[in-house]
Design a protein around this motif. Structure first.
Motif, PDB file in Angstrom:
ATOM      1  N   UNK A 171       0.560  -1.369   0.397  1.00  0.00           N
ATOM      2  CA  UNK A 171      -0.154   0.042   0.169  1.00  0.00           C
ATOM      3  C   UNK A 171       1.161   1.006  -0.184  1.00  0.00           C
ATOM      4  N   UNK A 223      -0.698   4.250  -0.572  1.00  0.00           N
ATOM      5  CA  UNK A 223      -1.791   5.419  -0.477  1.00  0.00           C
ATOM      6  C   UNK A 223      -0.683   6.418   0.860  1.00  0.00           C
ATOM      7  N   UNK A 224      -0.382   6.183   1.862  1.00  0.00           N
ATOM      8  CA  UNK A 224       0.187   7.363   2.855  1.00  0.00           C
ATOM      9  C   UNK A 224       1.633   8.367   1.828  1.00  0.00           C
ATOM     10  N   UNK A 265       0.413  10.394  -0.694  1.00  0.00           N
ATOM     11  CA  UNK A 265      -0.893  12.060  -0.257  1.00  0.00           C
ATOM     12  C   UNK A 265       0.030  12.951  -0.147  1.00  0.00           C
ATOM     13  N   UNK A 284       1.862  14.396  -3.292  1.00  0.00           N
ATOM     14  CA  UNK A 284       0.109  15.424  -3.277  1.00  0.00           C
ATOM     15  C   UNK A 284       0.478  15.964  -2.743  1.00  0.00           C
ATOM     16  N   UNK A 298      -5.293   5.244  -9.909  1.00  0.00           N
ATOM     17  CA  UNK A 298      -6.995   5.118  -8.473  1.00  0.00           C
ATOM     18  C   UNK A 298      -6.877   6.243  -7.806  1.00  0.00           C
ATOM     19  N   UNK A 299      -5.872   6.724  -7.844  1.00  0.00           N
ATOM     20  CA  UNK A 299      -6.523   7.959  -6.553  1.00  0.00           C
ATOM     21  C   UNK A 299      -6.206   9.319  -7.487  1.00  0.00           C
ATOM     22  N   UNK A 349      -4.877  15.640   4.038  1.00  0.00           N
ATOM     23  CA  UNK A 349      -4.386  14.815   3.709  1.00  0.00           C
ATOM     24  C   UNK A 349      -5.531  13.587   5.200  1.00  0.00           C
ATOM     25  N   UNK A 399      -7.996  11.742   3.422  1.00  0.00           N
ATOM     26  CA  UNK A 399      -7.603  10.554   2.658  1.00  0.00           C
ATOM     27  C   UNK A 399      -7.310   9.451   3.247  1.00  0.00           C
ATOM     28  N   UNK A 400      -6.301  10.506   4.477  1.00  0.00           N
ATOM     29  CA  UNK A 400      -5.797   8.928   4.780  1.00  0.00           C
ATOM     30  C   UNK A 400      -6.066   7.931   5.569  1.00  0.00           C
ATOM     31  N   UNK A 450      -7.641   5.638   3.785  1.00  0.00           N
ATOM     32  CA  UNK A 450      -7.481   5.089   2.973  1.00  0.00           C
ATOM     33  C   UNK A 450      -7.345   3.826   3.961  1.00  0.00           C
ATOM     34  N   UNK A 490      -7.239  -0.428   3.740  1.00  0.00           N
ATOM     35  CA  UNK A 490      -6.821  -1.533   4.097  1.00  0.00           C
ATOM     36  C   UNK A 490      -7.764  -2.159   5.829  1.00  0.00           C
ATOM     37  N   UNK A 528     -10.849  10.351  -3.285  1.00  0.00           N
ATOM     38  CA  UNK A 528     -10.975   8.570  -2.687  1.00  0.00           C
ATOM     39  C   UNK A 528     -10.915   7.568  -3.717  1.00  0.00           C
ATOM     40  N   UNK A 529     -10.893   6.978  -4.130  1.00  0.00           N
ATOM     41  CA  UNK A 529     -10.573   5.819  -4.623  1.00  0.00           C
ATOM     42  C   UNK A 529     -12.510   5.801  -4.837  1.00  0.00           C
ATOM     43  N   UNK A 583     -12.284   1.339  -4.974  1.00  0.00           N
ATOM     44  CA  UNK A 583     -11.802   0.477  -4.687  1.00  0.00           C
ATOM     45  C   UNK A 583     -11.953   1.150  -3.064  1.00  0.00           C
ATOM     46  N   UNK A 584     -11.011   1.996  -2.322  1.00  0.00           N
ATOM     47  CA  UNK A 584     -11.512   2.062  -1.101  1.00  0.00           C
ATOM     48  C   UNK A 584     -12.702   2.246  -0.671  1.00  0.00           C
ATOM     49  N   UNK A 615      -0.976   3.337   7.773  1.00  0.00           N
ATOM     50  CA  UNK A 615      -1.677   4.358   7.564  1.00  0.00           C
ATOM     51  C   UNK A 615      -0.916   5.938   7.828  1.00  0.00           C
TER      52      UNK A 615
END
Lengths: 387, 292
Positions: A204, A206-207, A210, A213, A238-239, B3, B6-7, B10, B14, B138-139, B141-142, B253
């Protein structure tokens, strides 16, 4: 009855002598590579590249009239295991050792090969490998010192990248790349807006993405292993992160196969590719695909070229003397006109680091298309006779 | 703030996958005293089956999905229970633990040896178009991971608390001998639990594969995280596994984003240690006497 026994003994003796004769004739090449584990995408390409080269060399009469024979040994992508495997490989008394690809493994195992005096041809690219001052190690592609000089020049001059984020894998390969990337950027008065490490076999991202971005980066330099590159690109798409993705093995065939559509648009500086305009490379690429059912990546080409490099050096020396072969490889130019299996002219410096021309590619419809060919970084180099 | 949100999404996403996998630990422990160290591979095998049906044989998605769940429940549910658990159940916890470790190695290296050591691509199930909520992106999938995991856990909770079979499972979990005396077919219930676990693993596989790719060894990390999650939440409560899974997902995360990727696993381990020291039954678990 005695006649039968005598005949049997005679047959066994003839077969045994013939067998001994054939193994004495053959020269061994030990392939020490990442056949399983996280490095398998690179290691299996490397293995198949050597095997294809050996087949071609044997068809053309071998090395100085002697056939090549290969032994494949798996490091499981684990540096400590690679040291143990290297010791086993040395016991087989090969002419040369082909591998490893993972820089962390090469840094760990190359001293073992040096002590045995067996030339080691590696697919690694970390600058740490050639900075150790080991006279026995030879990279078949350029190290990050050469590769990143070319990559940064292209990134800054051609792509006009200004806000660059760096994501690298936290091992010898990634740290070496980071060091060179930051150095060459600094030489041009630039720095990165985000400097982010990741772990081997991370799933993963994502962090990390992020943070990219949030940094406002326009370009992100991705420097992980192929599998992680693929996962990261899927997650970027995906993001919906709108950033230009650049790298080197980011556009490797194995990355594209795993990441699919997500790789479209990625731009890379690659040492070699099956779609290179070099005719020899195209032919080898086609042959590889026919034999193994997949498109070769740069690791397969590195292995193919590395095997021919051993042949070229041995024939230039005129003897199967490993010390002389090693000396011959240093500070020397090897031309494709002399040894067609080299595919392109290449030069080797005193540290075992290579220089040759390379390509800029962009992935379109899941295929890396060559958009520019870069010449050798330095030179002109001179050809040394080694006799 | 953007952020952070979003985190959080995420992490929950997961964490949902960890929770689905962790619930398997809880179910198996409760009904059969099995700590299944092959739980990660129970997710990997259906992922490979899905690749076979969907990518290699090019079956339609729905048929491939049903076939995957069938294969998973048959191999990892019924067969494992019949060949392994039934024979070892009476010998105590340790032989079963060792057997599941062996099973995990067998599955992992069989896939590597007889299929591929490389990561296989898996087609996206949900649209790859991001969802934009103001500055927050966000996606799909999430979102779908959380929704589907929530749906599955909710349905499971209803099944266990509102149906006769669920009550029987609870009875077996509390005391197998007494449940048998009361006329409950314990063996059939253990089989049912294994089948349920295999189906949950198949769902987790399908959710995780498009993003993390299909590889023989992805079960190692996943199984470990799910194990942490089950212990943190409570090894005897489904809701505990859910809580533990989400907590592990969110903590790893945030630690990767705000501290370093190198500490991703360290914080989950710290929580695990703290729970073991301060509340060994888990955050949402209940203290229990040993039941035979």
């Amino acid at each position: 009855m005695r006649t039968v026994i005598a005949l049997g003994v005679a047959v066994i003796a003839v077969v045994a002598i013939a067998h001994v004769g054939s193994t004495q004739d053959a020269l061994k090449l030990a392939i020490v590579a990442e056949i399983t584990g996280g490095g398998a995408p690179s290691g299996t390409m490397w293995r198949d590249g050597v095997l294809l080269a050996v087949e071609d060399i044997n068809k053309a009469g071998g090395v100085m009239g002697r056939r090549l024979e290969t032994l494949v040994m798996d490091t499981q992508s684990d540096p400590p295991t690679s040291v143990a495997v290297m010791r086993r490989a040395i016991n087989e008394r090969p002419l040369a050792i082909m591998g490893t690809v993972y820089s962390s493994s090469t840094v760990a195992n190359m001293e073992v090969a040096r002590q045995a005096g067996i030339p080691q041809i590696s697919g690694s690219e970390s600058v740490l490998v050639v900075q150790k001052g080991n006279p026995n190690i030879f990279l078949t592609s350029f190290s990050q010192q050469v590769g990143f000089a070319k990559l940064v020049k292209w990134l800054v001059e051609d792509l006009k990248a200004d806000k660059i984020a760096l994501i690298y894998v936290n091992n010898a390969f990634g740290r070496g790349g980071r060091e060179m990337f930051l150095k060459f950027l600094k030489d041009r008065g630039k720095s990165v807006v985000a400097d982010i490490s990741t772990e081997v076999q991370q799933a993963d991202f994502t962090p990390e993405l992020t943070r990219v971005r949030a940094s406002g980066a326009t370009h992100v330099m991705i420097y992980n292993h192929e599998e992680e590159n693929a996962r990261m690109m899927i997650q970027i798409r995906k993001l919906g992160i709108s950033v230009e993705t650049v790298g080197d093995n980011l556009c490797a065939q194995t990355t594209i196969e795993a990441g699919g559509e997500a790789l479209n648009g990625a731009k890379c500086h690659v040492p070699m590719t099956a779609l290179s305009p070099v005719p020899g490379m195209v032919a080898v690429g086609r042959k590889f695909q026919e034999k193994y059912g997949r498109v070769p990546d740069h690791n397969a080409f590195k292995a193919y070229i590395g095997t021919h490099l051993v042949k070229a050096a041995a024939e230039r020396v005129g003897a199967l003397d490993q010390a002389k072969i090693r000396d011959c490889l240093h500070n020397n130019l090897f031309a494709a006109a002399e040894e067609p299996g080299l595919l392109m002219d290449m030069s080797m410096d005193d540290k075992g680091d290579a220089d040759r021309s390379s390509c800029i590619v962009q992935v379109k419809n899941r295929k890396p298309e060559v958009v520019k060919v870069l010449s050798m970084l330095a030179g002109p180099y001179t050809r040394r006779t080694c006799r | 703030m953007t952020d952070f949100v979003q985190l959080l999404v995420a992490g929950i996403s997961i964490g949902s996958i960890y929770a689905l996998t962790a619930i398997g630990f809880v179910l198996l422990w409760q009904t059969s005293n099995t700590i299944n160290f092959a739980q990660g591979e129970f997710v990997v095998l259906p992922a490979f089956a899905m690749v076979l049906f969907l990518v290699v044989l090019r079956w339609p998605f729905a048929i491939a999905l049903v076939a995957t769940i069938l294969v998973s429940t048959l191999l990892l549910g019924w067969l494992v229970k019949e060949l392994l658990v039934t024979r070892l159940l009476t010998m105590g916890v340790l032989p079963l633990v060792i057997a599941t470790i062996g099973l995990s190695l067998f599955i992992r290296y069989s896939l590597q040896q007889f299929w591929t050591p490389l990561a296989l691509p898996f087609p996206p199930i949900f649209p790859r178009v991001p969802i934009r909520l103001g500055t927050i992106i966000i996606s799909w999938e999430e979102v779908m991971n959380v929704l589907l995991a929530g749906l599955v856990v909710g349905a499971l909770q209803l099944f266990i608390t509102r149906t006769r079979l669920g009550w029987a499972m609870q009875a077996v979990a509390q005391n197998r001998t007494l449940a048998a005396v009361l006329g409950i077919d314990v063996s059939r219930l253990v089989t049912l639990t294994f089948v349920l676990n295999a189906a949950l693993a198949a769902v987790a596989a399908i959710l995780i594969a498009p993003v993390y790719l299909v590889k023989y060894d992805i079960g190692i990390g996943l199984g470990l995280k799910a194990f942490y999650a089950a212990i943190i939440g409570g090894f005897n409560q489904i809701r505990g596994a859910l809580l533990g899974g989400l907590l592990v997902g969110v903590v790893e995360t945030f630690s990767a984003a705000y501290i370093s990727s190198q500490f991703r696993d360290a914080f989950a381990l710290l929580i695990l240690l703290a729970v073991l020291l301060l509340k060994p039954e888990g955050l949402w678990g209940v203290k229990e006497e040993w039941a035979s």
